[in-house]
Design an enzyme around this catalytic site. Structure first.
Site, PDB file in Angstrom:
ATOM      1  N   VAL A  67     -20.029  -1.626   7.498  1.00 36.87           N
ATOM      2  CA  VAL A  67     -20.717  -0.321   7.420  1.00 36.87           C
ATOM      3  C   VAL A  67     -22.192  -0.411   7.788  1.00 36.87           C
ATOM      4  CG1 VAL A  67     -19.197   0.889   5.802  1.00 36.87           C
ATOM      5  CG2 VAL A  67     -21.057  -0.549   4.902  1.00 36.87           C
ATOM      6  N   ASN A  93     -18.407   4.946  -0.174  1.00 36.22           N
ATOM      7  CA  ASN A  93     -17.954   4.177  -1.338  1.00 36.22           C
ATOM      8  C   ASN A  93     -18.257   2.679  -1.228  1.00 36.22           C
ATOM      9  OD1 ASN A  93     -15.932   3.435  -3.637  1.00 36.22           O
ATOM     10  ND2 ASN A  93     -15.159   2.356  -1.832  1.00 36.22           N
ATOM     11  N   TYR A 158     -29.254  -4.115  -8.005  1.00 33.36           N
ATOM     12  CA  TYR A 158     -28.133  -3.175  -7.961  1.00 33.36           C
ATOM     13  C   TYR A 158     -28.600  -1.791  -8.427  1.00 33.36           C
ATOM     14  CZ  TYR A 158     -23.471  -1.219  -8.720  1.00 33.36           C
ATOM     15  OH  TYR A 158     -22.351  -0.426  -8.674  1.00 33.36           O
ATOM     16  N   ALA A 160     -31.641  -0.603  -8.479  1.00 35.61           N
ATOM     17  CA  ALA A 160     -32.589  -0.042  -7.507  1.00 35.61           C
ATOM     18  C   ALA A 160     -31.833   0.583  -6.334  1.00 35.61           C
ATOM     19  CB  ALA A 160     -33.550  -1.119  -7.018  1.00 35.61           C
ATOM     20  N   SER A 161     -30.774  -0.097  -5.877  1.00 35.90           N
ATOM     21  CA  SER A 161     -30.007   0.453  -4.741  1.00 35.90           C
ATOM     22  C   SER A 161     -29.312   1.755  -5.138  1.00 35.90           C
ATOM     23  CB  SER A 161     -28.986  -0.571  -4.222  1.00 35.90           C
ATOM     24  OG  SER A 161     -27.914  -0.752  -5.128  1.00 35.90           O
TER      25      SER A 161
END
Ligand code: NAP
Length: 240
Positions: A67, A93, A158, A160-161
């Protein structure tokens, strides 16, 4: 009886296993046509065979792609439009999780989470927007996390993302409202998948629980905007 997503066309990223596989299965069962994106060709093809054996032949099309690859989103959108002429739903997703204290978190782990969890939803949303804005119809669903609403030790990269993903979803929702497009962030708690290499608790959500939440969001009447949906497991009283 027609399904709740009869003849809708969806792109689901991270469809090779876990939550994305469950979303693909539910969407196809409800009459949708799905392009499932992931890097694992074997798993995507096995899913396509399984769905075909269940009578849904041709309604799930595997698309092997990273992706984060430049051009991957635009190419997938172009091919989906060539095949089916429309895209009603994009489910961003695909996601990765690396959990360590900030002092120890590898730069590559940080970069991968930002690329897959945050930049890819931007790229894939941007790729479907011209079509959806022209049609004035479409729904972009971000699979975020409760980690996008809170923080926890070892989760800096994680979280922060996912906080970034929430900001992307919120901003995009406002920007596309004049085009009558919808943007929803679904935020699951712990789910029983192979995600992040940590064994899930036995009372965690199942992938199909999240898939059913996504179905409710996707199949809602056009006048309904969910915005942010938080879905958590019921923790047994003796484990609280
Ligand atoms: P999973 O079982 O590890 O599945 C992750 C999916 O993402 C796989 O299909 C994987 O496919 C795909 N993916 C990862 N990197 C990719 C890349 N660069 N290009 C294309 N596809 C990629 O994890 P999951 O639990 O189903 O997670 C799905 C989403 O739910 C993620 O966004 C995650 O943050 C979120 N979430 C999970 C939990 C949980 O507890 N499990 C809780 C809240 C939110 P390939 O490896 O085949 O490419």
């Amino acid at each position: 009886m027609p399904g709740r997503l009869q003849d809708k066309v969806a792109i689901v990223t991270g469809a090779s296993r876990g939550i994305g596989e469950a979303i693909s299965r539910v969407f196809v069962a409800e009459g949708a046509r799905v392009v499932g994106v992931a890097r694992s060709a074997g798993a995507l093809e096995a899913l396509a065979r399984d769905l075909a054996a269940a009578g849904a032949g041709g309604r799930f099309v595997p698309r092997v792609a990273d992706v984060t690859s430049p051009g991957a989103a635009k190419e997938a959108v172009r091919e989906t439009l060539e095949r089916w002429g429309r895209i009603d739903i994009l489910v961003n997703n695909a996601g990765v999780g690396h959990f360590a204290p900030v002092a120890d978190l590898a730069e590559a782990a940080w970069d991968e989470m930002m690329a897959v969890n945050l930049k890819a939803p931007f790229l894939w949303s941007q790729a479907v927007l011209p079509h959806m804005m022209e049609r004035r119809d479409g729904h972009i669903i971000m699979i975020s996390s409760v980690a996008g609403t809170t923080t926890f030790v070892n989760g800096a990269g994680y979280c922060a993302s996912k906080w970034g993903l929430m900001a992307l979803a919120d901003t995009l929702r406002q920007e596309v409202r004049p085009y009558e497009l919808r943007v929803t962030a679904v935020c699951p708690g712990s789910v029983q998948t192979h995600f992040g290499g940590t064994p899930p608790r036995d009372y965690s959500l199942r992938p199909e629980d999240v898939a059913h939440t996504v179905l409710e969001v996707a199949a809602a009447p056009r006048r309904v905007v969910y915005g942010t949906v938080i879905v958590r497991p019921l923790v047994p009283a003796d484990r609280q």
